[in-house]
Design a protein around this motif. Structure first.
Motif, PDB file in Angstrom:
ATOM      1  N   UNK A 132      63.710  74.513  66.369  1.00 27.19           N
ATOM      2  CA  UNK A 132      63.629  73.349  64.809  1.00 27.19           C
ATOM      3  C   UNK A 132      63.585  72.250  65.199  1.00 27.19           C
ATOM      4  N   UNK A 133      64.199  71.792  65.656  1.00 20.05           N
ATOM      5  CA  UNK A 133      64.865  70.264  65.979  1.00 20.05           C
ATOM      6  C   UNK A 133      63.507  69.306  66.926  1.00 20.05           C
ATOM      7  N   UNK A 134      62.212  70.595  67.849  1.00 13.84           N
ATOM      8  CA  UNK A 134      61.662  70.133  68.507  1.00 13.84           C
ATOM      9  C   UNK A 134      60.725  70.686  67.304  1.00 13.84           C
ATOM     10  N   UNK A 135      60.457  71.837  66.534  1.00 11.54           N
ATOM     11  CA  UNK A 135      59.553  71.923  65.730  1.00 11.54           C
ATOM     12  C   UNK A 135      58.942  71.464  64.678  1.00 11.54           C
ATOM     13  N   UNK A 136      59.802  70.692  64.049  1.00 15.77           N
ATOM     14  CA  UNK A 136      59.841  70.004  62.951  1.00 15.77           C
ATOM     15  C   UNK A 136      58.218  68.460  63.429  1.00 15.77           C
ATOM     16  N   UNK A 137      59.067  67.839  63.923  1.00 19.07           N
ATOM     17  CA  UNK A 137      58.219  66.925  64.741  1.00 19.07           C
ATOM     18  C   UNK A 137      56.645  67.722  65.086  1.00 19.07           C
ATOM     19  N   UNK A 138      57.171  68.637  66.377  1.00 14.68           N
ATOM     20  CA  UNK A 138      55.521  69.067  66.436  1.00 14.68           C
ATOM     21  C   UNK A 138      54.947  69.662  65.862  1.00 14.68           C
ATOM     22  N   UNK A 139      55.054  70.589  64.707  1.00 13.39           N
ATOM     23  CA  UNK A 139      54.257  70.250  63.687  1.00 13.39           C
ATOM     24  C   UNK A 139      53.938  69.403  63.088  1.00 13.39           C
ATOM     25  N   UNK A 140      54.206  68.120  62.709  1.00 14.24           N
ATOM     26  CA  UNK A 140      53.947  67.048  62.284  1.00 14.24           C
ATOM     27  C   UNK A 140      52.538  66.429  62.829  1.00 14.24           C
ATOM     28  N   UNK A 141      53.117  66.446  64.697  1.00 11.71           N
ATOM     29  CA  UNK A 141      52.681  65.550  65.213  1.00 11.71           C
ATOM     30  C   UNK A 141      50.774  66.688  65.166  1.00 11.71           C
ATOM     31  N   UNK A 142      51.184  67.599  65.513  1.00 11.89           N
ATOM     32  CA  UNK A 142      49.926  68.731  65.724  1.00 11.89           C
ATOM     33  C   UNK A 142      48.385  69.070  64.877  1.00 11.89           C
ATOM     34  N   UNK A 143      49.292  69.099  63.355  1.00 13.15           N
ATOM     35  CA  UNK A 143      48.223  69.752  62.503  1.00 13.15           C
ATOM     36  C   UNK A 143      47.786  67.340  62.347  1.00 13.15           C
ATOM     37  N   UNK A 144      48.563  66.483  63.018  1.00 17.81           N
ATOM     38  CA  UNK A 144      47.383  65.224  63.101  1.00 17.81           C
ATOM     39  C   UNK A 144      46.410  65.379  63.660  1.00 17.81           C
ATOM     40  N   UNK A 145      46.304  66.168  65.093  1.00 19.37           N
ATOM     41  CA  UNK A 145      46.268  66.147  66.252  1.00 19.37           C
ATOM     42  C   UNK A 145      44.787  66.936  65.738  1.00 19.37           C
ATOM     43  N   UNK A 146      44.228  67.846  64.585  1.00 25.01           N
ATOM     44  CA  UNK A 146      43.711  69.222  64.204  1.00 25.01           C
ATOM     45  C   UNK A 146      42.963  68.345  62.376  1.00 25.01           C
ATOM     46  N   UNK A 147      43.674  66.829  62.344  1.00 19.42           N
ATOM     47  CA  UNK A 147      43.184  65.398  61.386  1.00 19.42           C
ATOM     48  C   UNK A 147      43.449  66.223  60.061  1.00 19.42           C
ATOM     49  N   UNK A 148      44.204  67.155  60.189  1.00 16.58           N
ATOM     50  CA  UNK A 148      45.126  68.239  58.841  1.00 16.58           C
ATOM     51  C   UNK A 148      46.368  67.156  58.827  1.00 16.58           C
ATOM     52  N   UNK A 149      46.994  67.268  56.824  1.00 14.92           N
ATOM     53  CA  UNK A 149      47.846  66.768  56.415  1.00 14.92           C
ATOM     54  C   UNK A 149      48.841  66.929  57.291  1.00 14.92           C
ATOM     55  N   UNK A 150      49.636  65.959  57.686  1.00 14.66           N
ATOM     56  CA  UNK A 150      51.447  66.418  58.006  1.00 14.66           C
ATOM     57  C   UNK A 150      52.461  67.483  57.915  1.00 14.66           C
ATOM     58  N   UNK A 151      51.996  67.350  56.360  1.00 11.97           N
ATOM     59  CA  UNK A 151      52.781  68.629  56.158  1.00 11.97           C
ATOM     60  C   UNK A 151      51.829  70.038  56.251  1.00 11.97           C
ATOM     61  N   UNK A 152      50.956  69.996  56.294  1.00 17.02           N
ATOM     62  CA  UNK A 152      50.281  71.283  57.180  1.00 17.02           C
ATOM     63  C   UNK A 152      50.794  72.004  57.891  1.00 17.02           C
ATOM     64  N   UNK A 153      51.353  71.195  58.870  1.00 19.39           N
ATOM     65  CA  UNK A 153      52.001  71.752  60.593  1.00 19.39           C
ATOM     66  C   UNK A 153      53.841  72.234  59.782  1.00 19.39           C
ATOM     67  N   UNK A 193      37.523  69.459  53.752  1.00 18.15           N
ATOM     68  CA  UNK A 193      38.071  70.135  55.943  1.00 18.15           C
ATOM     69  C   UNK A 193      38.775  70.803  55.363  1.00 18.15           C
ATOM     70  N   UNK A 194      39.875  71.255  54.738  1.00 23.52           N
ATOM     71  CA  UNK A 194      41.025  71.640  54.440  1.00 23.52           C
ATOM     72  C   UNK A 194      40.495  73.316  54.046  1.00 23.52           C
ATOM     73  N   UNK A 195      39.369  73.100  53.422  1.00 24.17           N
ATOM     74  CA  UNK A 195      38.949  74.667  53.274  1.00 24.17           C
ATOM     75  C   UNK A 195      38.638  75.610  54.446  1.00 24.17           C
ATOM     76  N   UNK A 196      37.421  74.216  54.814  1.00 18.47           N
ATOM     77  CA  UNK A 196      36.961  75.254  56.320  1.00 18.47           C
ATOM     78  C   UNK A 196      38.618  75.442  57.548  1.00 18.47           C
TER      79      UNK A 196
END
Lengths: 679, 679
Positions: free
Chosen positions: B132-153, B202-205
């Motif tokens: 979890x300690x890894x998943x939370x920062x990575x989730x936020x980061x990867x969402x940004x990689x997909x051009x999505x809002x961090x919360x989606x991660x 974008x989010x819909x897509x």
């Protein structure tokens, strides 16, 4: 017998109890090896091994000689691109001789030209005139199939044969327009441009597509990628040709029924709808004439098929039909029978200025060029090979491609559309006794005479007769017996055939072809994805292991599981391989449990049939070894072939297995494996 | 010795003159076969055959038992679709037991759930909190990689792990967003819609693409087409991952340098141009902070890599970095360092209403779904298999696909984007000692707590730290050692790897993948088009024939040409086969001429490695026979495997060869061939 068969005597618990009495005596008799070359004596191995003391002398797995990367790559490329080794004849020759050979290589006419004799000429003359009588009506008809003016068909029967006779290496090919390529070109170009509304643009596109077809064909030959043509399997072609023949025949209903307003679509349903919706346009005069001539043409076809010596009946019938029907139509002068009309007199006008390489149709012409190019290549090369094989000479596929390609490129600048070796006319050519490509020159001369002097005679030739000629020509492409054979021998091939057939008939010509090629490739990939794997047993009386399913007399060696892999091990099947072996192991262990035999202690992978392995495959072997190690089961490999052995030793896998887990043969692996397991 | 080796003594002119003295005695010794099973006595064959009088007893080529078409087809399909035989465990069970087994089959949680103990829970708790300690920062980061809002991660790290823990069969997989799939989704959707200008669309897509990815994955599993995933070879993936990692890292230069106006393109050249053109936007505070944390993160990575017991250092470092950098940025309150900003508090909102299945973007979302679906499947299954193999259990590929697919379909309705098993987090999960999928539940719980209570704490988290985390995560995907190994073992695999790498880097992510898959498939087709063929000789001291290139001690039998074919014979290689045999024949005859040996009288095709044959292949064999017949050379086949033998007998080819030209083995073919040629 013990002497002869070490492994048999090794199957030490159940099937074949070793004969106790004979062993000592025979071992003693064979003990001193009589010839030094035979010092790997197998004879004493079996009885000695039963006591578990001596180690049997085994054969090592060899590696092929080490080659440098560059050399290996060069050899591989040479095998891919030059499987025919075309430079072989140049070896050990003087440079003058080499020049002559090179000239002969590029212009085969120099090869047979010097030995040409009046006797050969006589044969070629007869054959040439015979195919001309067929080529003239067929040329006119096929041009109509491609929605082109009839005269283009005659032009295409004049220039290309001349070029081919210089460059081509087949002696029997009769060159000119063919039905399939005409159909495909017509259907592809018509989708974008109407030949009735924009005849000039349509003609430009046809010539440009022909040019691209030529470029494509010549570059396949030049880059020695001829094997791409092999991707159209025979099964695929059977279906495709059958479907195309039906489509073409249906299209001829327009001519046969005298319908004026006809669908421009090719699909079965569209055509049938068009036929019945337009039944008010049906012309009884046309129908009577068409049906009568069609019946006569089909009859002559049957006669020639029954008695090959009467080939001239079917060969001459189209021209005779044209002449008779023209006379009839001239006498009748009925307006209800549509006729060809005025055709320009004279030889091919240049058409290089009509090639268009810009604008919105470039993609279409390239696509059409590639499609017609590959189809006509396939036909031309198949025909060339067929007759070469009958007459016992070789045609060089890549050279033929270059010849056909150059012919089409030149043709596109001389008002010709796609041409190739026609199957039906080549057959007639062969039957008429042609000896060399001179028969093509004779045919071209006959076409030339027609173009210069006889064109006005075609004025009253009814269109319906062309339809009848086309149907007669394509009906031979429907190969029901071939399809039945496919069903009998190979269901997947039959499926590819039917997919191509139905695809052409119901969807479109291109789609049918695409589906068929797709299925053919899928079949190959499937075989690589789910390779054959078999459990092997020892065939009694031999040292040979064979599939227990195929050879029911083969017996499993207790405590051993021998699995033969019958495919290259690639990323596509490496995971499957591991799973399949584990499943065999499970099944065999269950079986052993039931029959109270000892459980499996050693898995032997017979690699004889593994022609290649990639990195994923190597990993899978390590993986399998790891899994089996955990269960205390040995994994050994038998008889890896050169390239596989080489790769194993280049990677860490070689170390994992080490030389004591690689064996020369299954028999030796079993013998050695037994040694280890016994103490 | 003669007794042992009939074929050796048969090579009667040059290499090994048979020992005259020994034959009589040893033959007599072995003459009365001691066991009835061994009545095919080879022993007396050799000396008798030298006098050319008796016919040696040969083994027949067997056919596998006849199966009906339906049965054969069913078995073939079962092998393709159910290689793992999933119904095996249901055999011989009561119906109540079957119900339990079925439940356990579809919900593996019932399998291990009943045996779950507090001891296991303790392990899973530690592992779950660690990931979890890894998943939370990575989730936020990867969402940004997909051009999505961090919360989606974060949403995507909550629902999917819960679903997977019910359905998945891997115990070690840590589920959540992953870098490659995020990158691909981001780059594909961005081409059509700007995430800045049209965030809702974008989010819909993104959700729709996720839904399609799930559908695609689940149906692959349901239709048991899991083997399609195997078409992405390891070599291809090595190159693709490496290229994608570099692309991702370069994208992070935006964050690391603090650039505001950055290119939306992915290509290497575009990004570098953007970086240097915008050097006026470089922010020194951002650069210092980013570089410092990046250095620390990379260092902790190194430490954990050196000493696997210290895995928790690299596992905890991202969260620690986020906390420290957030505190720093809160204290500084510098406007020049961009921060994440306000994140909504609460659990995943439903998003089923955002799925759009009509309009102009359907094709794009389907394409994106398939691409990300297949990539995430590949990663998830590879990870699952890796750890299953380490821990000695099996994961079922098709079941995993269904689990991952259902998870993504459900996820797309709960504001999640594409998720799968992450390689890096699963490794941490394993190192932290997870025992079951409960660790995923623990992780989800930790994410839930974060979502409910801790979101305001992320307000001041600088974006630059996310960039540093992403780079640290993807840098491990660049596998230089793997690429070097490919070069050493398999040049073509290396080529595929480099093509994928450069394609991703210089053209586009999709193109790189397409090129790589294309090369991988081409390699397979090439092997089928130009199969290995080898000339075989007798290995002294055995009855075995092996490649003379690999085994230099193997000797050719005079007057015989033994050719081994190491591939299925298909339409792609049937012509090549004929040409290659003719070339071998030419070379061997030249060699024989030079050394004054007898010319080739018999060609033996060793079919042991021919796993399959199609109709074109059968025709090629007939063709070859015809050509050789004309030259008075016999063509015989040795050891056709079951399916090939079956096909030959079903077609006319079987008759052409007849049972007297089909042999059990090369040795017997040579023996029998010699018999005929001798009189």
């Amino acid at each position: 017998m013990v002497v002869n068969n070490k492994v048999d005597s090794l199957s030490y618990d159940v099937e074949a109890p070793p004969p106790q009495g004979a062993s000592a005596g025979s071992a003693a008799a064979a003990a001193p090896p009589p010839a030094p070359a035979h010092h790997h004596a197998h004879a004493p191995a079996a009885p000695v091994m039963r006591e578990g003391t001596a180690v049997m002398e085994l054969h090592k797995v060899s590696l092929p000689e080490r080659r440098s990367t560059v050399k290996a790559l060069r050899q591989r490329l040479a095998e891919v691109l030059f499987p025919d080794d075309p430079l072989h004849q140049f070896k050990n020759q003087s440079s003058a001789r080499r020049l002559v050979l090179a000239l002969q290589y590029f212009f085969p006419i120099f090869q047979w030209g010097s030995a040409y004799s009046p006797r050969l000429l006589r044969s070629d003359l007869i054959a040439g005139l015979t195919i001309a009588s067929l080529a003239i009506p067929q040329g006119i008809s096929y041009a109509k199939l491609a929605n082109l003016p009839p005269i283009i068909g005659l032009y295409s029967s004049f220039v290309p044969p001349l070029i081919y006779s210089l460059l081509g290496s087949s002696r029997d090919l009769a060159v000119g327009p063919v039905s399939i390529a005409s159909l495909v070109m017509g259907s592809m170009l018509r989708e974008a441009v109407s030949p009735d509304d924009q005849p000039i643009l349509y003609l430009q596109l046809a010539f440009t597509a022909t040019f691209f077809a030529g470029v494509f064909q010549a570059s396949l030959g030049f880059l020695r990628l001829g094997f791409i043509v092999d991707f159209l399997s025979k099964a695929t072609l059977t279906g495709f040709m059958g479907g195309a023949a039906i489509i073409v025949s249906l299209q001829q209903l327009k001519g046969l029924l005298g319908i004026v307003h006809f669908t421009s679509h090719m699909g079965f349903i569209d055509v049938m709808r068009s036929v019945f919706k337009r039944h008010d346009e049906w012309e009884w005069q046309t129908i009577v004439m068409g049906t009568a001539f069609l019946a006569i043409l089909l009859l002559t076809r049957q006669i020639s098929a029954r008695n090959p010596k009467l080939f001239w009946i079917s060969a001459g019938a189209p021209l005779a039909s044209v002449i008779i029907s023209t006379i009839l139509s001239f006498i009748w002068k009925s307006h209800s029978i549509s006729v060809i009309g005025i055709l320009p007199r004279g030889v091919n006008p240049p058409s290089a200025n009509m090639l268009t390489f810009n604008g919105s149709y470039v993609a279409l012409t390239i696509k059409t060029g590639i499609m017609t190019g590959i189809l006509s290549l396939t036909e031309g090369i198949a025909v060339g090979r067929t007759f070469a094989s009958i007459n016992n000479y070789q045609v060089d596929g890549n050279k033929e491609m270059m010849a056909i390609g150059i012919m089409n490129m030149a043709g596109s600048c001389a008002s010709c559309y796609v041409t190739t070796g026609s199957f039906s006319r080549s057959a007639v050519n062969y039957s008429a006794g042609c000896k060399t490509a001179v028969s093509n020159i004779v045919m071209a001369a006959a076409v030339l005479v027609t173009l210069l002097f006889l064109m006005p005679l075609f004025h009253y030739t009814p269109n319906v007769i062309l339809s009848a000629i086309i149907i007669t020509a394509v009906v031979g492409l429907i190969d029901v017996r071939g399809a039945a054979k496919l069903w009998k021998v190979d269901k997947l091939d039959f499926l590819a055939c039917m997919a191509a057939f139905l695809g052409v008939l119901l969807v479109s010509v291109q789609m049918g072809l695409a589906i068929a090629v797709g299925i053919s490739l899928f079949k190959i990939l499937l075989q690589v994805t789910r390779p054959n794997m078999v459990v092997k047993g020892l065939v009694p009386g031999t040292q040979t292991y064979r599939s227990v399913v195929q050879y029911r007399e083969a017996v499993r060696v207790p405590a051993f599981l021998v699995v033969g892999v019958e495919s290259a091990i690639y990323f596509t099947n490496s995971m499957y391989l591991v799973e399949r072996v584990m499943r065999y192991l499970r099944d065999e262990e269950e079986m052993a449990l039931k029959s109270n035999q000892s459980s499996i202690r050693c898995v032997v992978l017979d690699m004889s049939a593994v022609a290649a392995i990639d990195t994923s495959g190597l990993d899978a072997l390590s993986e399998l070894k790891k899994i089996l190690d955990k269960r205390n089961i040995e994994l050994v490999l038998a008889n890896p072939v050169g390239s596989v052995a080489e790769r194993m030793f280049n990677s860490a896998v070689g170390e994992t297995f080490g030389s004591d887990r690689l064996f020369f043969s299954v028999a030796e692996a079993v013998a050695a494996g037994a040694c280890k397991a016994q103490p």
